[in-house]
Motif scaffolding. Structure first.
Motif, PDB file in Angstrom:
ATOM      1  N   ALA A  16      -6.738 -18.282  -1.117  1.00  0.00           N
ATOM      2  CA  ALA A  16      -7.624 -17.271  -0.510  1.00  0.00           C
ATOM      3  C   ALA A  16      -7.235 -15.859  -0.927  1.00  0.00           C
ATOM      4  CB  ALA A  16      -7.582 -17.394   1.012  1.00  0.00           C
ATOM      5  N   THR A  17      -5.930 -15.641  -1.138  1.00  0.00           N
ATOM      6  CA  THR A  17      -5.496 -14.296  -1.531  1.00  0.00           C
ATOM      7  C   THR A  17      -5.986 -13.980  -2.945  1.00  0.00           C
ATOM      8  OG1 THR A  17      -3.417 -15.325  -2.208  1.00  0.00           O
ATOM      9  CG2 THR A  17      -3.437 -14.213  -0.077  1.00  0.00           C
ATOM     10  N   LEU A  18      -5.790 -14.950  -3.836  1.00  0.00           N
ATOM     11  CA  LEU A  18      -6.199 -14.717  -5.233  1.00  0.00           C
ATOM     12  C   LEU A  18      -7.725 -14.712  -5.364  1.00  0.00           C
ATOM     13  CD1 LEU A  18      -3.533 -16.850  -7.146  1.00  0.00           C
ATOM     14  CD2 LEU A  18      -3.441 -14.455  -6.481  1.00  0.00           C
ATOM     15  N   LEU A  37      -7.620  -4.206  -0.591  1.00  0.00           N
ATOM     16  CA  LEU A  37      -6.474  -4.298   0.315  1.00  0.00           C
ATOM     17  C   LEU A  37      -6.213  -5.774   0.602  1.00  0.00           C
ATOM     18  CD1 LEU A  37      -7.229  -1.377   2.865  1.00  0.00           C
ATOM     19  CD2 LEU A  37      -6.034  -1.273   0.681  1.00  0.00           C
ATOM     20  N   SER A  38      -6.505  -6.589  -0.397  1.00  0.00           N
ATOM     21  CA  SER A  38      -6.356  -8.029  -0.194  1.00  0.00           C
ATOM     22  C   SER A  38      -5.044  -8.563  -0.736  1.00  0.00           C
ATOM     23  CB  SER A  38      -7.520  -8.786  -0.840  1.00  0.00           C
ATOM     24  OG  SER A  38      -7.578  -8.512  -2.215  1.00  0.00           O
ATOM     25  N   LEU A  39      -4.589  -8.017  -1.845  1.00  0.00           N
ATOM     26  CA  LEU A  39      -3.444  -8.639  -2.506  1.00  0.00           C
ATOM     27  C   LEU A  39      -2.124  -7.991  -2.101  1.00  0.00           C
ATOM     28  CD1 LEU A  39      -3.493 -10.972  -4.463  1.00  0.00           C
ATOM     29  CD2 LEU A  39      -3.421  -9.359  -6.344  1.00  0.00           C
ATOM     30  N   GLY A  40      -1.103  -8.842  -1.970  1.00  0.00           N
ATOM     31  CA  GLY A  40       0.232  -8.320  -1.667  1.00  0.00           C
ATOM     32  C   GLY A  40       0.932  -7.924  -2.939  1.00  0.00           C
ATOM     33  N   GLU A  41       0.575  -6.738  -3.419  1.00  0.00           N
ATOM     34  CA  GLU A  41       1.089  -6.340  -4.737  1.00  0.00           C
ATOM     35  C   GLU A  41       1.435  -4.855  -4.719  1.00  0.00           C
ATOM     36  OE1 GLU A  41       0.270  -7.607  -8.879  1.00  0.00           O
ATOM     37  OE2 GLU A  41      -1.641  -6.711  -8.348  1.00  0.00           O
ATOM     38  N   ALA A 101       8.499 -16.960  -7.289  1.00  0.00           N
ATOM     39  CA  ALA A 101       8.974 -17.705  -6.116  1.00  0.00           C
ATOM     40  C   ALA A 101       7.975 -18.814  -5.780  1.00  0.00           C
ATOM     41  CB  ALA A 101       9.151 -16.760  -4.936  1.00  0.00           C
ATOM     42  N   LYS A 102       6.726 -18.589  -6.180  1.00  0.00           N
ATOM     43  CA  LYS A 102       5.686 -19.589  -5.922  1.00  0.00           C
ATOM     44  C   LYS A 102       6.054 -20.907  -6.611  1.00  0.00           C
ATOM     45  CE  LYS A 102       0.667 -19.156  -5.550  1.00  0.00           C
ATOM     46  NZ  LYS A 102      -0.419 -18.188  -5.780  1.00  0.00           N
ATOM     47  N   GLN A 103       6.531 -20.826  -7.853  1.00  0.00           N
ATOM     48  CA  GLN A 103       6.921 -22.073  -8.523  1.00  0.00           C
ATOM     49  C   GLN A 103       8.199 -22.645  -7.924  1.00  0.00           C
ATOM     50  OE1 GLN A 103       8.213 -22.241 -12.633  1.00  0.00           O
ATOM     51  NE2 GLN A 103       7.567 -24.365 -12.809  1.00  0.00           N
ATOM     52  N   ASN A 175       7.546 -12.119   7.314  1.00  0.00           N
ATOM     53  CA  ASN A 175       6.433 -13.048   7.164  1.00  0.00           C
ATOM     54  C   ASN A 175       5.224 -12.436   6.451  1.00  0.00           C
ATOM     55  OD1 ASN A 175       3.681 -14.051   8.606  1.00  0.00           O
ATOM     56  ND2 ASN A 175       5.107 -15.755   8.471  1.00  0.00           N
ATOM     57  N   ASN A 176       4.664 -13.240   5.570  1.00  0.00           N
ATOM     58  CA  ASN A 176       3.349 -12.977   5.001  1.00  0.00           C
ATOM     59  C   ASN A 176       2.422 -13.965   5.709  1.00  0.00           C
ATOM     60  OD1 ASN A 176       1.043 -12.797   3.457  1.00  0.00           O
ATOM     61  ND2 ASN A 176       1.966 -13.564   1.564  1.00  0.00           N
ATOM     62  N   PRO A 177       1.458 -13.552   6.485  1.00  0.00           N
ATOM     63  CA  PRO A 177       0.766 -12.271   6.522  1.00  0.00           C
ATOM     64  C   PRO A 177       1.107 -11.335   7.691  1.00  0.00           C
ATOM     65  CG  PRO A 177      -0.553 -13.868   7.671  1.00  0.00           C
ATOM     66  CD  PRO A 177       0.708 -14.591   7.242  1.00  0.00           C
ATOM     67  N   PHE A 323       4.273  -5.884   3.668  1.00  0.00           N
ATOM     68  CA  PHE A 323       3.346  -4.736   3.611  1.00  0.00           C
ATOM     69  C   PHE A 323       1.930  -5.132   4.010  1.00  0.00           C
ATOM     70  CE2 PHE A 323       5.067  -5.379  -0.860  1.00  0.00           C
ATOM     71  CZ  PHE A 323       4.281  -6.481  -1.130  1.00  0.00           C
ATOM     72  N   TYR A 324       1.878  -5.892   5.130  1.00  0.00           N
ATOM     73  CA  TYR A 324       0.584  -6.314   5.651  1.00  0.00           C
ATOM     74  C   TYR A 324       0.512  -5.990   7.128  1.00  0.00           C
ATOM     75  CZ  TYR A 324       1.360  -9.449   1.669  1.00  0.00           C
ATOM     76  OH  TYR A 324       1.661  -9.969   0.430  1.00  0.00           O
ATOM     77  N   ILE A 325      -0.689  -5.679   7.606  1.00  0.00           N
ATOM     78  CA  ILE A 325      -0.892  -5.783   9.047  1.00  0.00           C
ATOM     79  C   ILE A 325      -1.919  -6.880   9.266  1.00  0.00           C
ATOM     80  CG2 ILE A 325      -0.151  -3.491   9.806  1.00  0.00           C
ATOM     81  CD1 ILE A 325      -3.081  -2.804   9.929  1.00  0.00           C
ATOM     82  N   ILE A 372      -7.391 -10.892  10.521  1.00  0.00           N
ATOM     83  CA  ILE A 372      -7.557 -10.677   9.074  1.00  0.00           C
ATOM     84  C   ILE A 372      -6.276 -10.021   8.559  1.00  0.00           C
ATOM     85  CG2 ILE A 372     -10.075 -10.463   9.001  1.00  0.00           C
ATOM     86  CD1 ILE A 372      -9.574  -7.364   8.740  1.00  0.00           C
ATOM     87  N   ARG A 373      -5.999 -10.230   7.271  1.00  0.00           N
ATOM     88  CA  ARG A 373      -4.821  -9.583   6.693  1.00  0.00           C
ATOM     89  C   ARG A 373      -5.247  -8.366   5.881  1.00  0.00           C
ATOM     90  NH1 ARG A 373      -0.988 -11.930   1.948  1.00  0.00           N
ATOM     91  NH2 ARG A 373      -2.601 -10.918   0.700  1.00  0.00           N
ATOM     92  N   ILE A 374      -4.611  -7.242   6.168  1.00  0.00           N
ATOM     93  CA  ILE A 374      -4.876  -6.026   5.387  1.00  0.00           C
ATOM     94  C   ILE A 374      -3.563  -5.622   4.718  1.00  0.00           C
ATOM     95  CG2 ILE A 374      -5.758  -3.668   5.451  1.00  0.00           C
ATOM     96  CD1 ILE A 374      -7.114  -4.264   8.080  1.00  0.00           C
TER      97      ILE A 374
HETATM   98  N1  GLU Z   1       1.809 -13.582  -2.308  1.00  0.00           N
HETATM   99  C1  GLU Z   1       0.860 -12.554  -2.560  1.00  0.00           C
HETATM  100  C2  GLU Z   1      -0.180 -12.502  -1.478  1.00  0.00           C
HETATM  101  O1  GLU Z   1      -0.087 -13.212  -0.507  1.00  0.00           O
HETATM  102  C3  GLU Z   1       0.283 -12.695  -3.943  1.00  0.00           C
HETATM  103  C4  GLU Z   1      -0.877 -13.606  -4.124  1.00  0.00           C
HETATM  104  C5  GLU Z   1      -0.529 -15.022  -3.934  1.00  0.00           C
HETATM  105  O2  GLU Z   1       0.102 -15.601  -4.809  1.00  0.00           O
HETATM  106  O3  GLU Z   1      -0.878 -15.512  -2.854  1.00  0.00           O
HETATM  107  O4  GLU Z   1      -1.074 -11.695  -1.597  1.00  0.00           O
END
Ligand code: GLU
Length: 394
Positions: A16-18, A37-41, A101-103, A175-177, A323-325, A372-374
């Motif tokens: 969903a993030t990508l 404001l969707s991606l954690g980047e 880290a995803k892999q 934590n993400n999100p 870096f999300y609320i 929602i994640r911002i």
């Molecule tokens: N981890 C980041 C995010 O949650 C990058 C995108 C992803 O791989 O989910 O936005």
């Protein structure tokens, strides 16, 4: 459904993030002024001292395959990092470097989760955990939390969800999100509870470790009795603004590190050589060298909280890290605004995209359907503009 594809892929939910980031990019390419404001980047440039190492590696002709589990001197740097920052003793043979880290997480899940195994996820959880578990035929068991508990799940509630099929628990702090941080006491309580279940493993995803506004980071594997059944995952993407360089790593019991290496040897052969060389410089750096980014994220957090709290219906959390609320927006469910029917958080996120041209991510993907994640890993100017636009559509 495509009959030429496997059930596994046909049934797979896209990230969903990508997906939201791709949608925002597509709209932008059509000339729509979307604020993402969707991606954690992080929007920072990579620090110069890291770039220099990458350039040097190219000039020094680092161009061959690396060892599957990563260069030995990188693994030694990771070992030093674990000892310096996390009070963890991982030898090079317990460390595997991967393509993000995803892999690292995917390798662990694929190595350990068989069809029918249950993995406990503490909601809200990062979107890809559940998909990775499902790819292996495992069953994600979602334990809920909400804004009233600051999005944290106590040990007792985790215990209620343990069955004889439970193989693993994924803990992600910061934590993400939600940005919430499980403190040392809370993590030790989970560790204590797990003393009754000696075959359950913990995957501790610490990728946001350095994006922390004041709660002391605690690594789950530093609980002595949990060390042998904890996998610590981290990487350089978030703290060093190196998302696209795709370097993540894990520290684990040696037998598991070996399994992940075997798996990786049959898929990617290993992570990119230039990025690995640059990562040594990043990990050996004094963490004060990245403090300017953390300070800036902290300022942006205050900014976005102040601006959003002016809009009726947004119940806002005040995160300690990442870096999300992750506001609760359930106030809007069941309303029709400007002809747009908002039934749930996915509708709400689409409403913001369509009417305000602001990209966010639905909480449904994170197991928290009221939110929602911002991401505030964006410039202050863009944060101000985005919230102004959101304000104007209500
Ligand atoms: N981890 C980041 C995010 O949650 C990058 C995108 C992803 O791989 O989910 O936005």
């Amino acid at each position: 459904m495509n009959k030429f594809l496997t059930d596994k892929v046909n049934n797979l939910t896209p990230s969903a993030t990508l997906a939201m980031a791709a949608k925002a990019r597509e709209l932008k390419s059509k000339g729509v002024d979307v604020i993402g404001l969707s991606l954690g980047e992080p929007d920072f440039n990579i620090p110069e001292f890291i770039k220099e190492e990458a350039v040097k590696a190219i000039n020094d002709n680092y161009n061959s395959y690396t060892p599957v589990d990563g260069y030995v001197d990188l693994k030694k740097a990771i070992s030093r990092k674990f000892s310096r920052d996390n009070n963890l003793n991982y030898s090079a043979s317990q460390i595997v470097v991967s393509t993000g880290a995803k892999q690292s997480i995917a390798n662990v899940i694929e190595s350990m989760i068989s069809p029918g195994d249950e993995v406990i996820l503490l909601a809200p959880f990062w979107v890809s955990y559940s998909a990775m578990i499902e790819i292996c035929g495992g069953i994600p068991i979602i334990v809920e939390s909400d804004i009233t508990s600051n999005f944290k799940v106590p040990a007792s509630k985790i215990k209620d969800n343990i069955t004889f099929k439970t193989k693993m628990i994924i803990v992600n702090s910061p934590n993400n999100p939600s940005g919430s941080i499980y403190n040392e006491y809370e993590l030790r309580e989970i560790g204590k509870m797990l003393m009754d279940y000696p075959e359950i493993f913990v995957l501790s995803d610490e990728i946001y470790e350095h994006i922390n506004y004041g709660v002391k980071h605690f690594s789950f594997a530093s609980i002595p009795k949990m060390y042998n059944r904890t996998i610590t995952v981290n990487g350089v993407a978030k703290a060093f603004a190196m998302t696209g360089w795709r370097i993540g790593y894990l520290g684990a019991p040696e037998w598991l590190a070996k399994a992940c290496t075997k798996l990786q040897g049959q898929s990617t052969s290993g992570a990119n050589c230039i990025a690995q060389r640059a990562t040594i410089a990043a990990l050996d750096a004094n963490v004060n060298q990245i403090k300017y980014m953390i300070d800036e994220f902290s300022e942006r957090k205050e900014l976005i909280i102040n601006l959003l709290s002016e809009i009726k219906g947004f119940e806002i959390n005040n995160p300690d890290g990442a870096f999300y609320i992750f506001p609760d927006v359930s106030y809007f469910f069941g309303k029709i605004i400007d002809g747009f029917e908002i039934k749930n958080s996915t509708d709400f996120s689409l409403f913001l995209l369509e009417k305000a041209h602001v990209a966010t991510v639905t909480g449904e993907a994170f197991g928290s359907p009221n939110n929602i994640r911002i991401s505030y890993a964006a410039s202050r100017e863009n944060i101000k503009k985005a919230i102004e636009r959101i304000k104007s559509i209500f």
